[in-house]
Design an enzyme around this catalytic site. Structure first.
Site, PDB file in Angstrom:
ATOM      1  N   GLU A  20     -23.286  -4.862  24.887  1.00 31.99           N
ATOM      2  CA  GLU A  20     -23.958  -6.100  25.287  1.00 31.99           C
ATOM      3  C   GLU A  20     -23.660  -7.172  24.243  1.00 31.99           C
ATOM      4  O   GLU A  20     -23.852  -6.943  23.052  1.00 31.99           O
ATOM      5  CB  GLU A  20     -25.474  -5.869  25.406  1.00 31.99           C
ATOM      6  CG  GLU A  20     -26.295  -7.118  25.630  1.00 31.99           C
ATOM      7  CD  GLU A  20     -25.836  -7.909  26.829  1.00 31.99           C
ATOM      8  OE1 GLU A  20     -25.641  -9.134  26.673  1.00 31.99           O
ATOM      9  OE2 GLU A  20     -25.661  -7.322  27.924  1.00 31.99           O
ATOM     10  N   ASP A  66     -18.621  -7.998  21.806  1.00 33.72           N
ATOM     11  CA  ASP A  66     -17.824  -8.433  22.940  1.00 33.72           C
ATOM     12  C   ASP A  66     -17.153  -7.218  23.574  1.00 33.72           C
ATOM     13  O   ASP A  66     -16.598  -6.369  22.875  1.00 33.72           O
ATOM     14  CB  ASP A  66     -16.764  -9.440  22.477  1.00 33.72           C
ATOM     15  CG  ASP A  66     -15.786  -9.790  23.580  1.00 33.72           C
ATOM     16  OD1 ASP A  66     -16.112 -10.683  24.387  1.00 33.72           O
ATOM     17  OD2 ASP A  66     -14.714  -9.147  23.647  1.00 33.72           O
ATOM     18  N   ASP A 125     -19.683  -4.693  34.269  1.00 36.64           N
ATOM     19  CA  ASP A 125     -20.680  -5.452  35.031  1.00 36.64           C
ATOM     20  C   ASP A 125     -21.137  -6.621  34.173  1.00 36.64           C
ATOM     21  O   ASP A 125     -22.325  -6.803  33.909  1.00 36.64           O
ATOM     22  CB  ASP A 125     -21.862  -4.550  35.402  1.00 36.64           C
ATOM     23  CG  ASP A 125     -22.748  -5.189  36.461  1.00 36.64           C
ATOM     24  OD1 ASP A 125     -22.332  -6.216  37.040  1.00 36.64           O
ATOM     25  OD2 ASP A 125     -23.842  -4.664  36.710  1.00 36.64           O
TER      26      ASP A 125
END
Length: 252
Positions: free
Chosen positions: A62, A88, A106
């Site tokens: 995240e 990242d 996602d």
């Protein structure tokens, strides 16, 4: 976007459909030990995966530490089998030496997927970090009739993976695209789904896919995004404008 209901595991949305990843393989569908989620957000997909495959460990990447904090406080992201990594996504993939049975993507800055997570070069990096019969899964947005972004990402994945499948998500305008480097088929998906335990949540989701997902094989050809040219924003903007025009025409 994440969902957490402490009283109901399944969401009937795209988060559930990542658990279908192992079912397309023509070899074993049960040996699933490791997953990477690029775009952890509230951890919905990570929690779904470990519920379906209890031996699984998930690395969740995240980019925003505040989002990860919200996930821990409000979305039940407390399972020790999920490791939260603030990074990242592509940088993590490029710098890690870990391999995974499932790599899910996602990541959105609504309504766009970061272009660097949609390219041929990126999917080659994904493939290099998959186990022998691993699966890459991408959640792709669309409209009820416009599949341009789905088609571009699916054809880009097909330029890397010898087997690619698309499954529409019922009740949502999302399509899941699965890429595999080992022998895989829709027939194997049906057989592996039927072999799951009757109370398996993966079997429940597989039933949705079989009944309403329009499961289809992606053939070679079509637009391929590259690091030099991946006009995700342009494609999405065209979809938005065309959808607005359709709404305007319907209102006349």
């Amino acid at each position: 976007h994440s969902i957490y209901n402490p009283n109901e595991l399944l969401t009937e949305g795209p988060w559930d459909y990542f658990m279908l990843a192992p079912l397309f393989g023509e070899t074993s569908a049960t040996q699933t030990d490791s997953a990477l989620m690029i775009g952890l957000a509230g951890g919905t997909t990570a929690r779904q995966l470990i519920a379906a495959y209890p031996e699984l460990r998930v690395d969740g990447v995240e980019i925003d530490p505040e989002v990860a904090d919200v996930a821990r406080r409000f979305f039940g992201l407390t399972d020790p089998r999920i490791e939260v990594i603030i990074e990242d996504g592509r940088y993590f993939l490029r710098t890690t030496d870990r391999s995974y049975d499932i790599i899910g993507i996602d990541a959105y800055k609504q309504p766009y997927i970061p272009f660097q997570l949609t390219t041929q070069e990126f999917f080659r990096e994904v493939d290099a970090h998959l186990t022998e019969c691993g699966v890459a899964v991408v959640n792709v947005g669309r409209t009820s009739t416009d599949y341009r972004l789905v088609e571009a990402i699916a054809s880009t994945m097909r330029s890397v993976f010898p087997a690619v499948f698309a499954v529409d998500v019922d009740r949502f305008t999302n399509t899941m695209v699965f890429g595999m480097s080992c022998p895989a088929s829709v027939e194997a998906f049906g057989a592996n789904s039927a072999a799951l335990a009757g109370d398996s949540i993966a079997r429940t989701v597989a039933g949705w896919a079989l009944s309403s997902g329009n499961i289809r094989v992606i053939e070679p050809g079509g637009r391929v995004f590259t690091d030099d040219r991946a006009p995700v924003e342009l494609v999405v903007d065209e979809m938005i404008v065309d959808a607005a025009r359709e709404d305007s025409d319907d209102g006349e």
